[in-house]
Every structure is written in C-alpha cells, then in structure tokens.
Design a protein around this motif. Structure first.
Motif, PDB file in Angstrom:
ATOM      1  N   ARG A  52      48.316  27.073  40.305  1.00  0.00           N
ATOM      2  CA  ARG A  52      47.434  26.282  41.170  1.00  0.00           C
ATOM      3  C   ARG A  52      47.197  24.877  40.617  1.00  0.00           C
ATOM      4  O   ARG A  52      46.348  24.150  41.144  1.00  0.00           O
ATOM      5  N   CYS A  88      46.426  23.944  37.311  1.00  0.00           N
ATOM      6  CA  CYS A  88      45.559  23.772  36.131  1.00  0.00           C
ATOM      7  C   CYS A  88      46.400  23.604  34.862  1.00  0.00           C
ATOM      8  O   CYS A  88      47.401  24.311  34.676  1.00  0.00           O
ATOM      9  N   GLY A 126      40.363  24.554  34.725  1.00  0.00           N
ATOM     10  CA  GLY A 126      40.459  25.966  35.074  1.00  0.00           C
ATOM     11  C   GLY A 126      39.700  26.794  34.060  1.00  0.00           C
ATOM     12  O   GLY A 126      39.536  26.384  32.910  1.00  0.00           O
ATOM     13  N   VAL A 133      33.636  23.940  42.437  1.00  0.00           N
ATOM     14  CA  VAL A 133      34.668  24.977  42.356  1.00  0.00           C
ATOM     15  C   VAL A 133      35.108  25.308  43.784  1.00  0.00           C
ATOM     16  O   VAL A 133      34.262  25.598  44.638  1.00  0.00           O
ATOM     17  N   PRO A 134      36.408  25.190  44.093  1.00  0.00           N
ATOM     18  CA  PRO A 134      37.534  24.948  43.199  1.00  0.00           C
ATOM     19  C   PRO A 134      37.963  23.476  43.118  1.00  0.00           C
ATOM     20  O   PRO A 134      39.013  23.195  42.534  1.00  0.00           O
ATOM     21  N   LYS A 140      38.912  25.409  38.763  1.00  0.00           N
ATOM     22  CA  LYS A 140      39.218  26.692  39.384  1.00  0.00           C
ATOM     23  C   LYS A 140      38.831  27.808  38.419  1.00  0.00           C
ATOM     24  O   LYS A 140      38.961  27.678  37.204  1.00  0.00           O
ATOM     25  N   SER A 197      37.683  30.693  44.826  1.00  0.00           N
ATOM     26  CA  SER A 197      37.427  30.032  43.539  1.00  0.00           C
ATOM     27  C   SER A 197      38.682  29.456  42.898  1.00  0.00           C
ATOM     28  O   SER A 197      38.591  28.632  41.981  1.00  0.00           O
ATOM     29  N   THR A 198      39.868  29.884  43.378  1.00  0.00           N
ATOM     30  CA  THR A 198      41.095  29.247  42.912  1.00  0.00           C
ATOM     31  C   THR A 198      41.846  28.580  44.065  1.00  0.00           C
ATOM     32  O   THR A 198      43.038  28.298  43.967  1.00  0.00           O
ATOM     33  N   GLY A 199      41.176  28.353  45.170  1.00  0.00           N
ATOM     34  CA  GLY A 199      41.794  27.642  46.288  1.00  0.00           C
ATOM     35  C   GLY A 199      42.230  28.529  47.425  1.00  0.00           C
ATOM     36  O   GLY A 199      42.899  28.057  48.355  1.00  0.00           O
TER      37      GLY A 199
END
Length: 338
Positions: free
Chosen positions: A173, A175, A243, A266-267, A271, A334-336
């Motif tokens: 993603r 990071c 991240g 976030v994100p 993330k 939270s990570t997209g």
C-alpha cells in the motif's frame, strides 16, 4: 423420582435404548429417538449427572484457561470453543489465569483433581523450562507459542507468516517507514511478540525496506491503553512513519485512538494493520485491517484433539500433535480498503 426404567416403559423400549438416546448414540432409529424424547418430556425426566459421572469416570466438562476473559480476542476464542465443544457433547468451564505462570499451574491443578475431563490451556507464563509439568495422566491441549516440544498436543497461530503478510500488505500500500507496536524485549524467549517481530523483520528484508529500531514502540501490556500510549510516543518522538503493524487488534484499536489524539489521519497519513481479526475491528472508525487466523478452525482443532485424548483413556496414547492454523489478510479502511 422418575427413573430411566419409567422412560423406557413409557416409550416402549429398553432402558439401554433410552441410554443410547441420552448419550446421542448414532445407531438409534429416528422414530425411536423421537418416541424416547417425547417420553422424557412427558415425564419431566432429569438425568442424574452425578451418578453418571461416577459410573463413567467423566464429567462431560472440559476446562478452558485463558489469560484474561475481558479481552475481546479471548472472548471470541471462548465462544468458538464452546460452539466446537457442543458438537462433542461437552460443556466448557472457563478459568482466568491472569497471564501468569502461577495461574496456569492452578488451572493444571484443577484438571489434575478431575474437575474436568481435559484442559485447553492458553499459555503465557509457562515456558520451555516447564515442559515436565505437562507430563500428566489427563488430556491437555496447549494454545499458544510458549511450549513447542512438550508432551502434549499444541494448536498455534501462523504468527511469523501472518506478521510477514501484514507488513507486506503495508508495503504493497506504499508504506516505507513502518512502525511496530509490540510487547517488547526481543530475546531468546518465544512468545507472540517475538514471533510477530520476526515476521515483521522478514517482510522488510524481503522488500528491501531498511529497518529502523526507532520505529519499534514496545508496550508493557498488549492493551488499548498501551497501544494509544505507544502511538503518541511515536508521533511525539518526531520519527516519521507512514505505517504501523500492531501485534494484536486490541493494541491496534489503541493505536487508532493515539493517532487521532495527535491529529494524524488514518489511512491518509498513516496506515494501520492489526492481528487477530476480532469482531470489534470491523466497527472502529476507520475499520481495522487485520490478519484473520481462522478462529473457528483453531477452536475446532483444539477441541477435536482434546476429545480424542479423552476417548483414549486406558489406551496407548498417540504421539503429540502440532497444528498451525491458516490465515488471510483482511483489508479494511485503516489501510485504504480492499
């Protein structure tokens, strides 16, 4: 008092057939089973559990000893084990060990005193030096990572592999400055934090991402409070990061809170991914990405191992078995997102 013979007369069958129905014996015709169950209901028959236990030498109950019953992960695990145990006609009694060696020894003592037919023990305090304590004459299944070559069955999470996948997910993603929030003290001791730290480092090395020890933020307790405090320390320390891999979802929920306290989005800016895929993670804002270790599979395997050991009573025991669960990466907001 209504007896099993009374039920047998009312249903027009033998007392042995009633016993087979009560014990869910598979070789009873559906029509006969229904007739017996109706007689049990009509007569309000109650099984004398104490007498049956004395006769069979079993209680029909297994113990589940976990570090803390108020943690979401252990609550979810207990629910899965109760469901799995019901398939084997077993009840579950839950003990809290307080994440201590003494508490785990107490749980072992309860089984030794035959209060349970067997014990599923989630270990935190006991270690490899305590292996001899597990050489007992009653069934035990270990959940966790502290005892690997012991004499009992062991069900484990894919800690290294799952942590490697979580870190790799952050790298995929975009990071490159990935912090780790864990339990600290990476030494020779084998535990959840040390194994997931190994997976984190392996993912960085495989991707050619430099490891920065300043990005490791230990927390003494794997709690929401600890995660929030670690996140605030990372931001306040001025070490840039984009991240965060948290060794548990409980810690990750705290990290989300700590980042929000410092105004970190976030994100958008950072993330975050956790580990365990607890139910609450789907409802945080943003929803929490995580590693799902397949709790139903782990619980079902632990209960199946234990039930088989209980059935081996008086027979030659098979060699100890080890099972490592599978996992999947659950990508949420939270990570997209997915």
């Amino acid at each position: 008092m209504v007896t099993i013979q009374d039920v047998a007369r009312a249903a027009g069958v033998s007392a042995m057939t009633v016993s087979h129905v009560l014990n869910d014996h598979p070789h009873v015709k559906n029509e006969t089973r229904a007739r017996v169950l109706q007689a049990i209901t009509d007569l309000d028959y109650r099984v004398n559990v104490a007498a049956r236990n004395l006769r069979t030498g079993r209680t029909g109950t297994i113990g589940l000893a976990v570090p803390e019953v108020d943690r979401p992960y252990f609550g979810q695990l207990a629910a899965e084990i109760i469901t799995a145990a019901a398939r084997h006609n077993l009840k579950v009694a839950i003990e809290q060990t307080g994440a201590s060696r003494e508490g785990e020894l107490d749980a072992l003592s309860l089984s030794r005193n035959r209060l349970y037919d067997g014990l599923i023990l989630s270990t935190v305090g006991l270690g490899p030096a305590d292996t001899d304590l597990l050489k007992v004459d009653y069934p035990i299944v270990i959940l966790g990572e502290r005892i690997f070559d012991g004499p009992v069955d062991h069900v484990a999470m894919p800690n290294v592999e799952g942590a490697r996948a979580a870190t790799a997910h952050l790298i995929e993603r975009g990071c490159r400055r990935i912090a780790l929030v864990d339990g600290g003290a990476q030494g020779e001791e084998v535990n959840v934090s040390s194994l997931r730290y190994t997976g984190y480092r392996e993912a960085l090395d495989e991707a050619g991402v430099a490891f920065d020890p300043r990005l490791v933020a230990p927390t003494r307790q794997l709690t929401m409070e600890g995660g929030a405090a670690a996140a605030r320390r990372l931001v306040d320390g001025g070490v840039g990061f984009d991240g965060v891999f948290c060794v548990t979802d409980t810690v990750a929920i705290g990290v989300l809170r700590g980042l929000a306290d410092r105004g970190v989005r976030v994100p958008g800016e950072v993330k975050v991914i956790g580990f365990d895929n607890i139910a609450e993670g789907a409802y945080t804002v943003p929803s929490l990405s995580s590693i799902d270790p397949d709790h139903p599979l782990m619980a079902g395997t632990a209960v199946r191992f234990l039930a088989k050991r209980i059935a081996e009573k008086g027979k030659k025991r098979e060699v100890a078995r080890e099972f490592v669960s599978r996992f999947t990466v659950v990508a949420r907001e939270s990570t997209g997102g997915p």
